[in-house]
Write a protein that holds these residues in place. Structure first.
Motif, PDB file in Angstrom:
ATOM      1  N   PRO A 185     -32.939   6.340  13.401  1.00 39.78           N
ATOM      2  CA  PRO A 185     -32.035   4.701  14.079  1.00 39.78           C
ATOM      3  C   PRO A 185     -30.864   4.256  13.285  1.00 39.78           C
ATOM      4  O   PRO A 185     -30.353   4.101  13.900  1.00 39.78           O
ATOM      5  N   GLN A 186     -31.271   3.833  12.001  1.00 45.20           N
ATOM      6  CA  GLN A 186     -30.673   2.845  11.245  1.00 45.20           C
ATOM      7  C   GLN A 186     -29.160   3.291  11.316  1.00 45.20           C
ATOM      8  O   GLN A 186     -28.212   2.270  12.149  1.00 45.20           O
ATOM      9  N   TYR A 187     -29.178   4.313  10.982  1.00 44.30           N
ATOM     10  CA  TYR A 187     -27.794   5.240  10.701  1.00 44.30           C
ATOM     11  C   TYR A 187     -27.024   5.928  11.808  1.00 44.30           C
ATOM     12  O   TYR A 187     -26.090   5.249  11.892  1.00 44.30           O
ATOM     13  N   LEU A 188     -27.477   5.887  13.454  1.00 42.27           N
ATOM     14  CA  LEU A 188     -27.084   6.011  14.607  1.00 42.27           C
ATOM     15  C   LEU A 188     -26.569   4.296  14.726  1.00 42.27           C
ATOM     16  O   LEU A 188     -25.505   5.116  15.787  1.00 42.27           O
ATOM     17  N   HIS A 189     -27.548   3.838  14.552  1.00 44.01           N
ATOM     18  CA  HIS A 189     -27.028   2.065  15.165  1.00 44.01           C
ATOM     19  C   HIS A 189     -25.842   1.760  14.477  1.00 44.01           C
ATOM     20  O   HIS A 189     -24.758   1.216  14.895  1.00 44.01           O
ATOM     21  N   ALA A 190     -25.699   1.964  12.756  1.00 41.27           N
ATOM     22  CA  ALA A 190     -24.656   1.786  12.297  1.00 41.27           C
ATOM     23  C   ALA A 190     -22.920   2.439  12.544  1.00 41.27           C
ATOM     24  O   ALA A 190     -21.994   2.525  13.103  1.00 41.27           O
ATOM     25  N   MET A 191     -22.961   4.134  13.346  1.00 43.76           N
ATOM     26  CA  MET A 191     -21.831   5.206  13.377  1.00 43.76           C
ATOM     27  C   MET A 191     -22.183   4.800  14.829  1.00 43.76           C
ATOM     28  O   MET A 191     -20.481   5.057  15.219  1.00 43.76           O
ATOM     29  N   ASP A 192     -22.590   4.585  15.760  1.00 44.52           N
ATOM     30  CA  ASP A 192     -22.843   3.780  17.326  1.00 44.52           C
ATOM     31  C   ASP A 192     -21.041   1.971  17.150  1.00 44.52           C
ATOM     32  O   ASP A 192     -20.488   2.725  17.521  1.00 44.52           O
ATOM     33  N   GLY A 193     -21.712   1.652  16.040  1.00 41.99           N
ATOM     34  CA  GLY A 193     -21.059   0.477  15.416  1.00 41.99           C
ATOM     35  C   GLY A 193     -20.156   0.492  15.249  1.00 41.99           C
ATOM     36  O   GLY A 193     -18.817   0.055  15.911  1.00 41.99           O
ATOM     37  N   LEU A 194     -19.208   1.668  14.773  1.00 32.31           N
ATOM     38  CA  LEU A 194     -17.941   2.065  14.071  1.00 32.31           C
ATOM     39  C   LEU A 194     -17.488   2.921  14.830  1.00 32.31           C
ATOM     40  O   LEU A 194     -15.992   2.179  15.436  1.00 32.31           O
ATOM     41  N   ARG A 195     -18.192   3.554  16.040  1.00 33.94           N
ATOM     42  CA  ARG A 195     -17.340   3.725  17.348  1.00 33.94           C
ATOM     43  C   ARG A 195     -16.753   2.781  18.097  1.00 33.94           C
ATOM     44  O   ARG A 195     -15.769   2.818  18.157  1.00 33.94           O
TER      45      ARG A 195
ATOM     46  N   ALA B 220     -10.605   2.759   7.262  1.00 34.62           N
ATOM     47  CA  ALA B 220     -12.033   1.818   7.186  1.00 34.62           C
ATOM     48  C   ALA B 220     -12.869   2.858   7.646  1.00 34.62           C
ATOM     49  O   ALA B 220     -12.766   3.810   8.764  1.00 34.62           O
ATOM     50  N   GLY B 221     -14.427   2.046   7.566  1.00 38.03           N
ATOM     51  CA  GLY B 221     -15.316   3.288   7.780  1.00 38.03           C
ATOM     52  C   GLY B 221     -16.489   3.614   6.396  1.00 38.03           C
ATOM     53  O   GLY B 221     -17.375   3.872   7.088  1.00 38.03           O
ATOM     54  N   HIS B 222     -16.031   3.488   5.170  1.00 35.27           N
ATOM     55  CA  HIS B 222     -16.653   3.101   4.372  1.00 35.27           C
ATOM     56  C   HIS B 222     -18.459   1.854   4.797  1.00 35.27           C
ATOM     57  O   HIS B 222     -18.746   2.412   3.882  1.00 35.27           O
ATOM     58  N   ASN B 223     -17.906   0.879   4.924  1.00 33.94           N
ATOM     59  CA  ASN B 223     -18.658   0.174   4.865  1.00 33.94           C
ATOM     60  C   ASN B 223     -19.614  -0.149   6.076  1.00 33.94           C
ATOM     61  O   ASN B 223     -20.117  -1.715   6.193  1.00 33.94           O
ATOM     62  N   GLU B 224     -20.338   0.012   6.731  1.00 35.24           N
ATOM     63  CA  GLU B 224     -20.698   0.300   7.993  1.00 35.24           C
ATOM     64  C   GLU B 224     -21.844   0.304   7.752  1.00 35.24           C
ATOM     65  O   GLU B 224     -22.719  -0.985   8.731  1.00 35.24           O
TER      66      GLU B 224
ATOM     67  N   SER C 286     -17.230  -5.040   7.075  1.00 35.45           N
ATOM     68  CA  SER C 286     -17.785  -3.724   7.790  1.00 35.45           C
ATOM     69  C   SER C 286     -16.638  -3.633   9.315  1.00 35.45           C
ATOM     70  O   SER C 286     -15.774  -4.687   9.436  1.00 35.45           O
ATOM     71  N   SER C 287     -16.694  -2.885   9.489  1.00 30.59           N
ATOM     72  CA  SER C 287     -15.670  -3.131  10.831  1.00 30.59           C
ATOM     73  C   SER C 287     -16.149  -3.836  12.160  1.00 30.59           C
ATOM     74  O   SER C 287     -15.101  -4.407  12.437  1.00 30.59           O
ATOM     75  N   TYR C 288     -17.453  -4.784  12.110  1.00 28.34           N
ATOM     76  CA  TYR C 288     -17.361  -6.196  13.132  1.00 28.34           C
ATOM     77  C   TYR C 288     -16.582  -7.121  12.863  1.00 28.34           C
ATOM     78  O   TYR C 288     -15.341  -7.859  13.287  1.00 28.34           O
ATOM     79  N   VAL C 289     -16.311  -7.453  11.413  1.00 30.80           N
ATOM     80  CA  VAL C 289     -15.425  -8.487  10.651  1.00 30.80           C
ATOM     81  C   VAL C 289     -13.913  -8.021  10.849  1.00 30.80           C
ATOM     82  O   VAL C 289     -13.226  -9.149  11.297  1.00 30.80           O
TER      83      VAL C 289
END
Length: 648
Positions: A233-243, A159-163, A136-139
């Motif tokens: 909420p889980q979807y929005l969390h992933a999008m926030d992490g990507l941003r 990148a962005g498919h693996n969030e 993911s983008s965290y790595v």
């Protein structure tokens, strides 16, 4: 000290004691060399520190071998000290940056390096592929400090498919939770010896899964939650992490004055049904309508399919299967605009999130716009070249990985973006982007499609999903055999292409054989072997001028040039270049690596060339030297005797 102060001091010691113990353990482990974290960049053995490379085992920092196969970094090699004038590009991303399912020269970073080197032949260009599958983008952010130490002049991000399902993604089976702070703390801990110790002990205590489970595709092993609704909420969390992570990438690069170029993402929207169109707890009636609509479409009964999907849409307007089915009906009716919108909605509503949604695209564009980065709209580029302006299997070989042409198109898009950034001067006069990828042959396509076809027959792909089998059926039989041998055997790419070239030569398919050799020459430019094989194809065709050119290329790359110069002398002789033939054969006759017999043979041919050129005395002298070294060489003795009779 008062009792109250002693109590306060005691509490402070209790709080600090664990941290002091951890710090002491870290110091001891570092000194002893225990549980050393995997580095991202390492010195290349045997280069005395002159060269660095990406650590192919860096994935062990993030993945457990007891859970799944550990993805590898591309073993890029580059000078420790960047030479003045070098333009170094660093490519960040996931499996599409790594180049799955293809090898070696197909991934877009390699194709981009060929484009840039051809556009700037007098400039040193280095394009480094730091993509890794299933991250993911965290790595990516975690790896970034080490990667920026290699002093790139430009950072490309795809990148962005693996969030959701990439390691440390919000719905991954390999994660530490959904908290941004917790994930980053966990990743920071993996860089310590104590963190690695804790992780390895935990792995040892974890029961090992059966071999049949470990053998599953990486795609399957990283999935946690399989039901994530759009806007949840889980979807929005992933999008926030990507941003946040894309912003961190830009800020880290900006701190070092390194420009960043993002790209929008592509996926197979037209030819891949949603992985999970309905909620996990959907009523049986919904499931029945999906089956009815899909079955009607497969049988060609569009009327029945339209009724089923219309009913489904009335019951659940957010159902991804209904949206996808209605998109196919609109496409069949010629409404490409409506179909494109529905295909996009179906992808976004897919509850199993292997493909980036429209929100991810908007986030990528917004981060680039708001933080001074640049953007390539690759999704728009491929859509414009796709039927109904919706991307399908003509560019994508599975759900989101481009095929060989798609990867080249991504490289070309990044090249155009680099030109727009004006980081380099205008390219060489006459340079034009080509239409096809560099060095990609049918064998490369067969290897990649064979690999991905096996994946697409398993979960999470649905039965009946369009696979590369049709394309594979059109491949040459020998090509398919060599591709399977490559995947089952030692995996040496150049050896597989050499076998393919040999197969073409045996069948007299000279152009096909040369394409295989040219692919090897592009990937290992210092190897003389492919040029010698190219020369052999021209020799078989008696195209002596081209044979000589290929042998000259081989000679430039050969440490032991005797045999190459020998073959070059013969090619020049047959091609009507006696002076060049004598020059090459003279070099062969003095080659230090030749045996006595090989040197005698070269001298014999040299004598014949000299004699044919009217240099009888020189020819006789060569023959006498030959016979002094090898008195039993009868052809030389006969030729010398004949020449002496003619002189008398």
């Amino acid at each position: 000290m008062t009792p109250r102060n002693r109590q306060i001091l005691f509490r402070i010691i209790l709080v600090l004691a664990p941290f002091l113990l951890i710090g002491l353990a870290e110091l001891v482990f570092r000194i002893a060399g225990f549980w050393t974290p995997q580095p991202i960049v390492v010195p290349v053995p045997g280069t005395s520190g002159r060269m660095l490379g990406f650590n192919v085992h860096a994935g062990r920092r993030y993945f457990s071998e007891r859970q799944t196969a550990v993805p590898m970094l591309t073993p890029e090699v580059f000078p420790t000290v960047k030479a003045p004038g070098t333009f170094r590009v660093l490519c960040l991303g996931e499996s599409s940056t790594a180049g799955f399912p293809f090898d070696c020269q197909v991934p877009f970073p390699w194709q981009l390096s060929r484009i840039l080197r051809e556009a700037y032949p007098d400039r040193t260009i280095e394009v480094l592929n730091a993509g890794m599958s299933a991250i993911s983008s965290y790595v990516i952010v975690d790896m970034l400090p080490d990667l920026l130490d290699v002093e790139p002049d430009l950072v490309l991000v795809y990148a962005g498919h693996n969030e959701f399902y990439g390691v440390y993604g919000s719905a991954s089976a390999i994660s530490t939770g959904s908290s941004d702070l917790l994930i980053r703390a966990s990743l920071a801990a993996q860089k310590t010896h104590v963190g690695q110790m804790v992780r390895r002990v935990t792995d040892m205590l974890r029961p090992a899964p059966p071999d049949t489970v470990r053998a599953h595709a990486l795609m399957q092993r990283v999935v946690g939650d399989q039901d994530i609704a759009l806007g949840s909420p889980q979807y929005l969390h992933a999008m926030d992490g990507l941003r946040k992570n894309l912003t961190r990438i830009v800020e880290a690069c900006a701190a070092r004055r390194i420009p960043v170029l993002f790209s929008t993402l592509v996926s197979n929207d037209r030819d891949l049904a949603p992985f999970a169109g309905s909620a996990a707890d959907a009523p049986a009636a919904i499931t029945a309508l999906v089956r009815a609509g899909d079955g009607a479409l497969r049988s060609g009964d569009t009327g029945k399919a339209a009724l089923a999907f219309a009913d489904l849409m009335e019951r659940d307007s957010t159902n991804a299967d209904a949206l996808y089915g209605s998109a196919r009906l609109l496409l069949a009716a010629g409404d490409s605009i409506g179909a494109r919108q529905r295909f996009s909605e179906a992808r976004d509503r897919d509850r199993m999130r292997f493909r980036a949604s429209s929100d991810a695209h908007r986030i990528i564009a917004a981060v680039a716009r708001e933080h001074g980065a640049w953007l390539v709209d690759f999704a728009d580029i491929l859509s414009a070249r796709s039927p109904a302006h919706t991307i399908g299997h003509e560019w994508i070989c599975d759900h989101l990985h481009p095929d060989a042409r798609g990867y080249y198109m991504l490289a070309a898009a990044f090249y155009v973006g680099i030109q727009q950034m004006r980081l380099l001067p205008p390219p060489a006069p006459g340079f034009r982007l080509r239409q096809e990828p560099y060095g990609v042959t049918p064998l490369d396509r067969a290897i990649g499609l064979t690999k991905v076809s096996a994946v697409m027959r398993r979960w999470p792909f649905k039965p009946g999903t369009i696979t590369p089998d049709t394309a594979l059926a059109r491949e040459d039989t020998a090509c398919m055999r060599i591709a399977r041998d490559f995947l089952r055997g030692d995996g040496v790419w150049s050896r597989a292409h050499a076998a393919m070239a040999t197969s073409w030569i045996q069948r007299g398919e000279w152009d096909a054989a040369r394409r295989e050799c040219e692919a090897i020459a592009l990937f290992v430019p210092d190897d003389p072997w492919p040029y010698r094989m190219i020369a052999e194809t021209y020799r078989q065709q008696m195209r002596w001028d081209l044979c000589a050119i290929a042998l000259e290329q081989a000679a430039h790359r050969s440490r032991e040039q005797g045999m190459v110069m020998y073959e070059l002398g013969l090619a020049r002789m047959h091609g009507g270049d006696p002076r060049g033939a004598i020059e090459a054969m003279t070099a062969a006759a003095t080659a230090p690596e030749f045996s006595v017999e090989e040197r005698a043979n070269a001298r014999f041919h040299l004598a014949g060339m000299l004699s044919d050129g009217g240099q009888g005395d020189e020819a006789a002298a060569v023959l006498r030297v030959l016979l002094a070294d090898l008195p039993t060489f009868q052809p030389a003795r006969i030729l010398l005797a004949r020449m002496e009779r003619q002189q008398r």
